[in-house]
Design a protein around this motif. Structure first.
Motif, short mmCIF file in Angstrom:
data_model
loop_
_atom_site.label_atom_id
_atom_site.label_comp_id
_atom_site.label_asym_id
_atom_site.label_seq_id
_atom_site.Cartn_x
_atom_site.Cartn_y
_atom_site.Cartn_z
N PRO A 32 0.84 -1.17 -0.02
CA PRO A 32 -0.01 -0.06 0.00
C PRO A 32 1.14 1.34 0.02
O PRO A 32 1.93 1.42 0.80
N GLU A 33 0.69 2.01 -0.94
CA GLU A 33 1.47 3.20 -1.14
C GLU A 33 1.47 4.29 0.08
O GLU A 33 0.31 4.81 0.60
N ARG A 34 2.44 4.54 0.61
CA ARG A 34 2.60 5.42 2.00
C ARG A 34 2.85 6.82 1.04
O ARG A 34 4.04 6.85 0.90
N ASP A 35 1.99 7.88 1.03
CA ASP A 35 2.33 8.93 0.03
C ASP A 35 2.27 10.38 0.74
O ASP A 35 2.68 11.13 -0.04
N SER A 36 2.19 10.37 1.99
CA SER A 36 2.26 11.54 2.65
C SER A 36 2.61 11.71 4.11
O SER A 36 2.30 10.62 5.01
N VAL A 37 3.23 12.76 4.39
CA VAL A 37 3.51 12.82 5.96
C VAL A 37 2.35 13.64 6.73
O VAL A 37 2.06 14.62 6.17
N HIS A 72 -10.72 11.73 12.59
CA HIS A 72 -11.57 11.76 11.57
C HIS A 72 -11.34 11.50 9.95
O HIS A 72 -11.94 10.74 9.24
N HIS A 73 -9.82 11.84 9.68
CA HIS A 73 -9.44 11.56 8.38
C HIS A 73 -9.25 10.18 8.12
O HIS A 73 -9.49 9.39 7.26
N GLY A 74 -8.62 9.55 9.04
CA GLY A 74 -8.07 8.07 8.97
C GLY A 74 -7.01 7.89 7.80
O GLY A 74 -6.14 8.66 7.74
N SER A 75 -7.34 6.99 7.24
CA SER A 75 -6.49 6.61 5.80
C SER A 75 -4.99 6.59 6.47
O SER A 75 -3.99 6.71 5.85
N PHE A 76 -4.62 5.92 7.82
CA PHE A 76 -3.44 5.93 8.16
C PHE A 76 -2.30 5.00 7.46
O PHE A 76 -1.14 5.06 7.39
N ASP A 77 -2.90 4.08 6.50
CA ASP A 77 -2.16 3.29 5.82
C ASP A 77 -1.41 4.20 4.64
O ASP A 77 -0.46 3.74 4.10
N LYS A 78 -1.90 5.48 4.48
CA LYS A 78 -1.21 6.32 3.48
C LYS A 78 -0.21 7.07 4.20
O LYS A 78 0.39 7.88 3.40
N ALA A 79 -0.02 7.06 5.45
CA ALA A 79 0.90 7.99 6.06
C ALA A 79 2.31 7.32 6.20
O ALA A 79 2.75 6.15 6.47
N ILE A 80 3.47 8.19 5.54
CA ILE A 80 5.01 7.54 5.58
C ILE A 80 4.93 7.60 7.08
O ILE A 80 5.77 6.85 7.76
N CYS A 81 4.83 8.83 8.01
CA CYS A 81 4.81 8.96 9.24
C CYS A 81 3.72 10.19 9.60
O CYS A 81 3.36 10.74 8.99
N LEU A 142 14.43 17.24 11.24
CA LEU A 142 13.07 16.73 10.79
C LEU A 142 13.33 15.76 9.55
O LEU A 142 12.57 14.87 9.44
N ILE A 143 13.93 16.53 8.42
CA ILE A 143 13.95 15.73 7.28
C ILE A 143 14.77 14.54 7.43
O ILE A 143 14.28 13.39 6.78
N GLU A 144 15.82 14.30 8.37
CA GLU A 144 16.45 13.12 8.41
C GLU A 144 15.72 12.00 9.08
O GLU A 144 15.47 10.95 8.81
N SER A 145 14.77 12.55 10.18
CA SER A 145 13.61 11.72 10.74
C SER A 145 12.36 11.04 9.75
O SER A 145 12.22 9.83 9.51
N VAL A 146 12.02 11.95 8.91
CA VAL A 146 10.96 11.66 7.78
C VAL A 146 11.76 10.67 6.90
O VAL A 146 10.86 9.76 6.46
N ALA A 147 12.98 10.89 6.57
CA ALA A 147 13.50 10.16 5.47
C ALA A 147 13.70 8.57 6.29
O ALA A 147 13.56 7.51 5.57
N ARG A 148 14.23 8.45 7.38
CA ARG A 148 14.03 7.31 8.16
C ARG A 148 12.83 6.42 7.97
O ARG A 148 12.73 5.37 7.90
N ALA A 149 11.67 7.27 8.39
CA ALA A 149 10.35 6.72 8.40
C ALA A 149 10.05 6.12 6.93
O ALA A 149 9.27 5.18 6.64
N SER A 150 10.33 6.95 6.08
CA SER A 150 9.97 6.54 4.62
C SER A 150 10.66 5.16 3.99
O SER A 150 10.24 4.43 3.53
N ALA A 151 11.93 5.15 4.68
CA ALA A 151 12.89 3.97 4.29
C ALA A 151 12.35 2.76 4.86
O ALA A 151 12.55 1.50 4.40
N ALA A 152 11.66 2.79 6.02
CA ALA A 152 11.30 1.78 6.74
C ALA A 152 10.12 0.87 6.10
O ALA A 152 9.35 1.40 5.54
#
Length: 152
Positions: A32-37, A72-81, A142-152
Motif C-alpha cells: 500500500p502506497e504511503r504517500d504523505s507525511v 476523522h481523516h483516517g487513511s493511516f495506511d497512506k501515512a509515511i509517518c 526533521l527531514i532526516e527523521s522523515v527519511a528514516r520513516a520513509s525507508a522503513a
C-alpha cells in the motif's frame, strides 16, 4: 529568506495559511502506497513551515489542526509517518499516539514539542516514537527523521 538546512524552524517564519498536498512522486511499489507525511499541530505557522520544508525535500504533506481532525481523516495506511505535537490545545499527543496504537495504526511517529521535559521525553519514547524534536528544531533533524520513516 532563510535556507532550511542551516536554520531552525520558528513559528510564523514562512507565513500563514496551510495547504494539503496529496500528490506524490514515489510510485511503483506493490505495498500500500504511503504517500504523505501527516502533520498534526494546533499552531498554523508550524504547520505551514513544516509543510513547506517537506515539499522542498520531495515529501507530500497532509495537515491537521487537531487530534479530532486526524482521527476523522483516517487513511493511516497512506501515512509515511505522523509528525505529532505533544500539546494539542489541551489534548496530549502522547495519549493520541497510544490510542492510535491500540487501534492498530503502525505509522511511525515523530514528536515535536515546545514543552520539553524529562517526563514528556520519557513518555514519548515509551509510546514508541522514532524521533523527539524540541521546537525550534533544525530542518535537517526533521527531514532526516522523515527519511528514516520513509525507508522503513
Amino acid at each position: 529568506m532563510r535556507r532550511f538546512a542551516r536554520h531552525a524552524i520558528r513559528p510564523g517564519e514562512y507565513g500563514a495559511g496551510a495547504a494539503v498536498i496529496s500528490h506524490s512522486s514515489r510510485r511503483g511499489t506493490s505495498l500500500p502506497e504511503r504517500d504523505s507525511v501527516f502533520v498534526v499541530d494546533d499552531d498554523p505557522s508550524i504547520r505551514t513551515s513544516v509543510n513547506r520544508l517537506l515539499r522542498e525535500h520531495g515529501f507530500a504533506a497532509t495537515l491537521f489542526d487537531s487530534a479530532g481532525a486526524l482521527l476523522h481523516h483516517g487513511s493511516f495506511d497512506k501515512a509515511i509517518c505522523i509528525v505529532l505535537d505533544i500539546d494539542l490545545n489541551g489534548r496530549s499527543g502522547i495519549d493520541l499516539r497510544r490510542q492510535l496504537a491500540e487501534e492498530g495504526v503502525t505509522a511511525p511517529v515523530i514528536y515535536i514539542t515546545g514543552n520539553d521535559s524529562s517526563a514528556n521525553r520519557a513518555a514519548a519514547v515509551a509510546s514508541g516514537c522514532i524521533a523527539y524534536l524540541v521546537k525550534p528544531f533544525t530542518a535537517e533533524s526533521l527531514i532526516e527523521s522523515v527519511a528514516r520513516a520513509s525507508a522503513a
